[in-house]
Motif scaffolding. Structure first.
Motif, short mmCIF file in Angstrom:
data_model
loop_
_atom_site.label_atom_id
_atom_site.label_comp_id
_atom_site.label_asym_id
_atom_site.label_seq_id
_atom_site.Cartn_x
_atom_site.Cartn_y
_atom_site.Cartn_z
N TRP A 205 41.36 12.37 22.78
CA TRP A 205 41.97 11.20 22.15
C TRP A 205 41.43 9.93 22.80
O TRP A 205 40.91 9.97 23.93
N GLN A 206 41.56 8.80 22.10
CA GLN A 206 41.06 7.53 22.62
C GLN A 206 42.07 6.41 22.39
O GLN A 206 42.76 6.38 21.37
N LEU A 207 42.11 5.49 23.36
CA LEU A 207 42.86 4.25 23.22
C LEU A 207 41.84 3.14 23.02
O LEU A 207 40.90 3.00 23.81
N THR A 208 42.01 2.36 21.96
CA THR A 208 41.05 1.29 21.66
C THR A 208 41.78 -0.04 21.50
O THR A 208 42.99 -0.09 21.28
N GLY A 209 41.00 -1.14 21.60
CA GLY A 209 41.55 -2.47 21.41
C GLY A 209 40.66 -3.31 20.53
O GLY A 209 39.51 -2.94 20.23
N ASP A 210 41.16 -4.47 20.11
CA ASP A 210 40.43 -5.32 19.17
C ASP A 210 39.29 -6.09 19.83
O ASP A 210 38.51 -6.76 19.14
N LYS A 211 39.14 -5.99 21.14
CA LYS A 211 38.04 -6.65 21.85
C LYS A 211 37.03 -5.64 22.39
O LYS A 211 36.28 -5.93 23.32
N GLY A 212 37.01 -4.46 21.79
CA GLY A 212 36.06 -3.44 22.22
C GLY A 212 36.55 -2.54 23.34
O GLY A 212 35.79 -1.71 23.86
N GLN A 213 37.81 -2.67 23.74
CA GLN A 213 38.35 -1.80 24.79
C GLN A 213 38.31 -0.34 24.33
O GLN A 213 38.64 -0.04 23.18
N LEU A 214 37.94 0.55 25.24
CA LEU A 214 37.88 1.97 24.90
C LEU A 214 38.20 2.81 26.12
O LEU A 214 37.56 2.69 27.16
N PHE A 215 39.23 3.64 25.98
CA PHE A 215 39.59 4.60 27.03
C PHE A 215 39.64 5.98 26.40
O PHE A 215 40.36 6.19 25.42
N ALA A 216 38.88 6.94 26.95
CA ALA A 216 38.86 8.31 26.44
C ALA A 216 39.64 9.22 27.37
O ALA A 216 39.39 9.24 28.59
N PHE A 217 40.57 9.98 26.83
CA PHE A 217 41.36 10.91 27.64
C PHE A 217 40.51 12.12 28.00
O PHE A 217 39.77 12.65 27.18
N HIS A 218 40.64 12.56 29.25
CA HIS A 218 39.86 13.69 29.74
C HIS A 218 40.39 15.01 29.20
O HIS A 218 41.52 15.09 28.70
N ASP A 219 39.60 16.05 29.31
CA ASP A 219 40.03 17.39 28.91
C ASP A 219 41.27 17.79 29.70
O ASP A 219 41.31 17.64 30.93
N GLY A 220 42.27 18.27 29.01
CA GLY A 220 43.50 18.71 29.67
C GLY A 220 44.53 17.63 29.87
O GLY A 220 45.59 17.89 30.45
N ALA A 221 44.28 16.41 29.36
CA ALA A 221 45.28 15.34 29.45
C ALA A 221 46.47 15.69 28.57
O ALA A 221 46.31 16.04 27.41
N LEU A 222 47.67 15.60 29.14
CA LEU A 222 48.88 16.01 28.43
C LEU A 222 49.91 14.89 28.38
O LEU A 222 49.98 14.05 29.28
N LEU A 223 50.71 14.92 27.33
CA LEU A 223 51.86 14.03 27.19
C LEU A 223 53.08 14.94 27.12
O LEU A 223 53.27 15.69 26.17
N LYS A 224 53.90 14.89 28.16
CA LYS A 224 55.02 15.82 28.29
C LYS A 224 56.13 15.52 27.28
O LYS A 224 56.24 14.40 26.78
N PRO A 225 56.97 16.52 26.99
CA PRO A 225 58.08 16.31 26.05
C PRO A 225 58.95 15.13 26.45
O PRO A 225 59.35 15.01 27.62
N ALA A 226 59.20 14.23 25.50
CA ALA A 226 60.03 13.04 25.72
C ALA A 226 59.52 12.20 26.89
O ALA A 226 60.28 11.45 27.50
N GLY A 227 58.22 12.31 27.18
CA GLY A 227 57.65 11.60 28.31
C GLY A 227 56.84 10.38 27.89
O GLY A 227 56.64 10.11 26.71
N ILE A 228 56.36 9.65 28.90
CA ILE A 228 55.48 8.51 28.66
C ILE A 228 54.31 8.57 29.63
O ILE A 228 54.40 9.15 30.71
N ILE A 229 53.19 7.98 29.21
CA ILE A 229 52.07 7.76 30.10
C ILE A 229 51.65 6.30 29.96
O ILE A 229 51.95 5.66 28.95
N ARG A 230 50.99 5.79 30.98
CA ARG A 230 50.49 4.43 30.94
C ARG A 230 49.01 4.41 31.30
O ARG A 230 48.59 5.12 32.21
N ILE A 231 48.25 3.59 30.57
CA ILE A 231 46.84 3.40 30.88
C ILE A 231 46.70 1.99 31.43
O ILE A 231 46.83 1.00 30.70
#
Length: 274
Positions: A205-231
Motif C-alpha cells: 500500500w502507499q500513502l501519497t500527497g498532492d505535492k508528490g509525497q510518497l510512502f510505500a509500506f513494507h512487506d508485512g506491514a499490518l494495521l491491527k484491529p481497531a488500531g491506528i498507525i502514524r506515518i
C-alpha cells in the motif's frame, strides 16, 4: 467441561478481562487460577476428586486460546496462510477451522493437532503438504479477500483482510500538518485508522500527497484491529507503527492540502483534505 470448571472459568474471566498489556503474563494467570482453585476447595463446592490441576488445565485453555492464536500471514501469490501461537500455552486446535473467503473453501484441523508457544503453522492451498486445503485451484483472490480462523465451537478467533476486502475499514483519520518541531517539522504525521475488527495487511500500500509525497509500506506491514498507525515526516515512534518518510523538510502545507492511501493495486481507499 464440568459445572465446577465452568463456574471457575466465569470467575477467572472477570479478572482476566481487566488485565492489559504486560499484566497478561504467565505468573499472573498462574496465581489467579491457583487462588481460584484453592477458594473453591475451601468452600466445599468442589468435589475432592476434582484436582487443582483439572481446573488449571481447563480454565487456562479456555482463557488463553482466543488471546494467543492469530492469523499471522497470508500470501495470495504463493497460496498459503499461516497462524501463530504467541504463547505461553500449548493449544489444541482439534476441530478448529479456516475459511478462505467463500463458502466451501474451508480447512479443518485434525484431532490432536497441537500448536506450541511461538510456533507457526502454514496451511497450503494445493495438495501435497501436511496441512492443506487440498484445492487444485487457487482460493485466495488476487484483488482482495477475507480469512477467518474459528475455534471448534465456531467462534471467530482471528480475521485477516487484504486488498479490496479491507477498503471499508481503512480511513485516514488525521493529518497533523502543523508540527511543533522548528523549521523541519519532523513531528508532522498522517494517521490511518482501522475501524473494523480484522487485522489488515498493508503490504504494497502507499500513502501519497498532492505535492508528490510518497510512502510505500513494507512487506508485512499490518494495521491491527481497531488500531491506528502514524506515518511521521521524520520521527520514529514504535508505538504507532514506527513509520516515517525520513524527510529532512516539512511535507504537509499549513495552508491546505490532500493526502490519500492506496492499496497494492493503486486503488484509492481513503482521502483527506484540509
Amino acid at each position: 467441561m464440568d459445572a465446577i470448571s465452568k463456574m471457575s472459568l466465569i470467575e477467572l474471566s472477570s479478572h482476566f478481562s481487566a488485565l492489559k498489556g504486560e499484566e497478561v503474563c504467565w505468573p499472573r494467570i498462574e496465581k489467579m487460577v491457583s487462588d481460584t482453585a484453592k477458594s473453591w476447595k475451601q468452600s466445599g463446592k468442589a468435589p475432592h476428586e476434582l484436582s487443582v490441576m483439572h481446573i488449571w488445565w481447563h480454565t487456562c485453555y479456555e482463557l488463553l486460546a482466543p488471546h494467543q492464536i492469530q492469523i499471522s500471514a497470508l500470501n495470495y501469490r504463493d497460496e498459503y496462510i499461516e497462524i501463530k501461537n504467541i504463547g505461553p500455552a500449548i493449544i489444541d486446535l482439534s476441530g478448529w477451522s479456516l475459511n478462505a473467503g467463500d463458502k466451501g473453501q474451508d480447512f479443518t484441523f485434525a484431532k490432536d493437532t497441537l500448536i506450541y508457544p511461538k510456533e507457526i503453522l502454514r496451511i497450503e492451498t494445493h495438495p501435497g503438504s501436511a496441512l492443506s486445503f487440498e484445492s487444485k485451484a487457487p482460493i485466495w483472490n488476487n484483488q482482495g479477500d477475507k480469512a477467518e480462523l474459528k475455534d471448534k465451537d465456531g467462534a471467530v478467533i482471528s480475521t485477516w483482510l487484504y486488498g479490496d476486502a479491507a477498503h471499508e475499514d481503512v480511513q485516514i483519520s488525521q493529518v497533523n500538518f502543523d508540527g511543533l518541531e522548528a523549521k523541519k517539522e519532523g513531528d508532522e504525521f498522517v494517521e490511518i485508522a482501522n475501524n473494523g475488527s480484522a487485522t489488515i495487511d498493508l503490504t504494497g500500500w502507499q500513502l501519497t500527497g498532492d505535492k508528490g509525497q510518497l510512502f510505500a509500506f513494507h512487506d508485512g506491514a499490518l494495521l491491527k484491529p481497531a488500531g491506528i498507525i502514524r506515518i511521521y515526516t521524520n520521527q520514529y515512534h514504535p508505538s504507532t507503527g514506527g513509520h516515517n518518510f525520513e524527510s529532512g523538510k516539512a511535507l504537509w502545507s499549513n495552508q491546505g492540502g490532500h493526502a490519500a492511501i492506496n492499496d497494492y493495486r493503486q486503488q484509492c481507499v481513503s482521502e483527506y483534505h484540509w
